[in-house]
Design an enzyme around this catalytic site. Structure first.
Site, PDB file in Angstrom:
ATOM      1  N   GLU A  68      -6.713 -26.952  11.553  1.00 12.01           N
ATOM      2  CA  GLU A  68      -6.604 -26.415  10.190  1.00 12.01           C
ATOM      3  C   GLU A  68      -7.550 -25.247   9.957  1.00 12.01           C
ATOM      4  O   GLU A  68      -7.142 -24.210   9.425  1.00 12.01           O
ATOM      5  CB  GLU A  68      -6.899 -27.517   9.166  1.00 12.01           C
ATOM      6  CG  GLU A  68      -6.950 -27.001   7.736  1.00 12.01           C
ATOM      7  CD  GLU A  68      -7.324 -28.077   6.723  1.00 12.01           C
ATOM      8  OE1 GLU A  68      -7.598 -27.707   5.558  1.00 12.01           O
ATOM      9  OE2 GLU A  68      -7.349 -29.264   7.080  1.00 12.01           O
ATOM     10  N   TYR A 110       0.808  -1.221   0.000  1.00 11.68           N
ATOM     11  CA  TYR A 110       0.000   0.000   0.000  1.00 11.68           C
ATOM     12  C   TYR A 110       0.841   1.272   0.000  1.00 11.68           C
ATOM     13  O   TYR A 110       0.301   2.365  -0.178  1.00 11.68           O
ATOM     14  CB  TYR A 110      -0.965  -0.011   1.176  1.00 11.68           C
ATOM     15  CG  TYR A 110      -2.193  -0.852   0.902  1.00 11.68           C
ATOM     16  CD1 TYR A 110      -3.081  -0.509  -0.106  1.00 11.68           C
ATOM     17  CD2 TYR A 110      -2.448  -2.005   1.643  1.00 11.68           C
ATOM     18  CE1 TYR A 110      -4.197  -1.280  -0.377  1.00 11.68           C
ATOM     19  CE2 TYR A 110      -3.568  -2.791   1.380  1.00 11.68           C
ATOM     20  CZ  TYR A 110      -4.436  -2.419   0.371  1.00 11.68           C
ATOM     21  OH  TYR A 110      -5.533  -3.184   0.095  1.00 11.68           O
ATOM     22  N   ASP A 137      -8.229 -31.765   7.849  1.00 16.35           N
ATOM     23  CA  ASP A 137      -9.080 -32.543   6.955  1.00 16.35           C
ATOM     24  C   ASP A 137      -8.321 -33.773   6.450  1.00 16.35           C
ATOM     25  O   ASP A 137      -7.083 -33.751   6.324  1.00 16.35           O
ATOM     26  CB  ASP A 137      -9.509 -31.708   5.743  1.00 16.35           C
ATOM     27  CG  ASP A 137     -10.545 -30.651   6.084  1.00 16.35           C
ATOM     28  OD1 ASP A 137     -11.188 -30.771   7.145  1.00 16.35           O
ATOM     29  OD2 ASP A 137     -10.704 -29.696   5.288  1.00 16.35           O
TER      30      ASP A 137
END
Length: 423
Positions: free
Chosen positions: A246, A160, A302
């Site tokens: 996760e 930025y 997962d």
């Protein structure tokens, strides 16, 4: 940039050397040996600079910041090319994706770069080459300013500062990481960090270096993981385990239900980086691993290649940032979910969490199986995944109550095994 702005300097009968032009730099003295070198090779090729020689021979650099010295050496070499109006500065920037080295080379334009380097030249007639150099120079400038003033900036801050130049955040991310790799240092040594991403909740408190104490046990939704350099001390309160999760949604479920406080396995700490971990989260977890090696650290991810990839990044580190040290947690274990947690229909709370592997999933799994550091049991789960052609999300374990019960069973078994091993 209009280089006619320098016409007054270049018109002088005896143009000032780059040492005078950059004399205001806080550590400009670090690079004076570049111009005091009286060797024949330097006199023949004034535009040819080898920064690594300066670093190996100069004793003063051992007690000063070598990154500042390297950046200022680049600035002075660039200025030297402008004032002498001959020669070309060639920077061989080592990529984090390639074989690492710890040297920045400055050579004549006729010298070919090594295969593991991205070449950036100054000056150049190519508009893209000029943009690459301007981008690199701007990042070096901001990093130099942060190092000299003792401040820390984020990669997002850098973007930025000049979004029209950088065009996208990924450009800043790549150049910052490549600079750290080229200099042979951790990214933190540039005083550049990623924006805070990770969350942590649990039975502990943090004392910052400004003496402010943050009681994490009173924060029901957890806190952003702070920069490890800002931490004076971490005080644990009867912690028995650490769980790395996760997904942010799973983290919030466990944090708001105070599982870290009410678990049958005792009090604990829950951490998430909301997917693949950032360096700040990995440093924080590594600190806990080093200061409290007796605590078991588990990963709940997962059942898919990405989940195991995330756990592997925490444990062994990432390939892209392999040059960074103090980021691994070798003791981390894979708690779940595993194939045994859902192959039986009665164990599945939400069948929507069971999906077919995509072509991308199979490619990632295949690449992971080629890794030499892959744990044997993790490899076995990947092979089962490929054979069944399925993946499963954490949500198959059900809501917070079912998830909590599943976790208690796993954590209690693990704690009992640790007790038996200690006896």
């Amino acid at each position: 940039m209009d280089f006619n702005l320098l016409s007054g300097l270049l018109a002088e009968p005896e143009p000032a050397t780059s040492r005078n032009l950059l004399s205001g730099l806080p550590h400009s003295g670090l690079t004076t040996s570049l111009y005091n070198d009286t060797s024949d090779s330097f006199q023949r090729n004034p535009a040819t600079l080898q920064i690594s020689n300066v670093f190996s021979d100069s004793a003063i650099l051992a007690s000063l910041n070598p990154v500042i010295a390297k950046i200022e050496s680049i600035f002075e070499a660039m200025t030297d090319c402008i004032l002498r109006e001959k020669g070309q500065l060639t920077i061989q920037l080592n990529s984090r994706h390639r074989k690492k080295t710890s040297t920045v080379h400055y050579t004549k334009s006729s010298t070919r770069p090594t295969a593991d380097a991205t070449t950036i030249r100054f000056p150049s007639k190519s508009p893209r080459e000029a943009w690459k150099f301007a981008t690199l120079l701007r990042i070096l400038e901001l990093s130099h300013d942060a190092l000299v003033t003792g401040t820390v900036i984020t990669k997002r801050d850098i973007y930025y500062r000049d979004p029209e130049l950088f065009m996208k955040q990924a450009v800043v991310d790549r150049y910052v990481d490549d600079l750290a790799c080229t200099f042979g240092v951790d990214r933190d040594a540039l005083n550049v960090v990623a924006a805070a991403k990770g969350l942590v909740a649990g039975s502990f408190s943090i004392m910052r270096k400004n003496k402010i104490i943050v009681d994490c046990s009173s924060e029901s939704e957890g806190i952003l993981i702070p920069d490890i350099r800002e931490i004076e001390k971490i005080e644990l309160y009867d912690v028995k385990w650490i769980l790395v999760v996760e997904k942010e949604a799973t983290f919030r479920t466990l944090a708001t239900s105070h599982h870290w406080r009410d678990s049958q396995a005792g009090k604990g700490i829950i951490v998430t980086a909301k997917g693949y971990p950032d360096i700040q989260t990995r440093k924080f977890l590594h600190h806990l691993y080093v200061t409290h090696p007796e605590l078991p650290i588990h990963a709940l991810v997962d059942f898919d290649p990405d989940g195991l990839g995330i756990a592997s990044t925490y444990k062994h580190g990432s390939i892209n940032l392999s040059h960074q040290t103090s980021l691994t947690v070798p003791s981390l274990t894979y708690l779940g979910i595993r194939s045994s947690d859902f192959v039986l229909p009665e164990r599945i709370e939400d069948e929507r969490g069971v999906l077919r592997l995509s072509a991308r999933d199979r490619r990632i799994a295949g690449k992971m199986l080629e890794r030499e550091d892959l744990d044997e049991e993790w490899g076995r789960e990947l092979r089962v995944m490929l054979m069944l052609n399925v993946k499963a999300e954490i949500q198959i374990l059900g809501g917070w109550k079912s998830l909590g019960q599943w976790l208690d069973g796993k954590l209690c078994v693990d704690l009992m095994e640790d007790i038996v091993m200690q006896e």
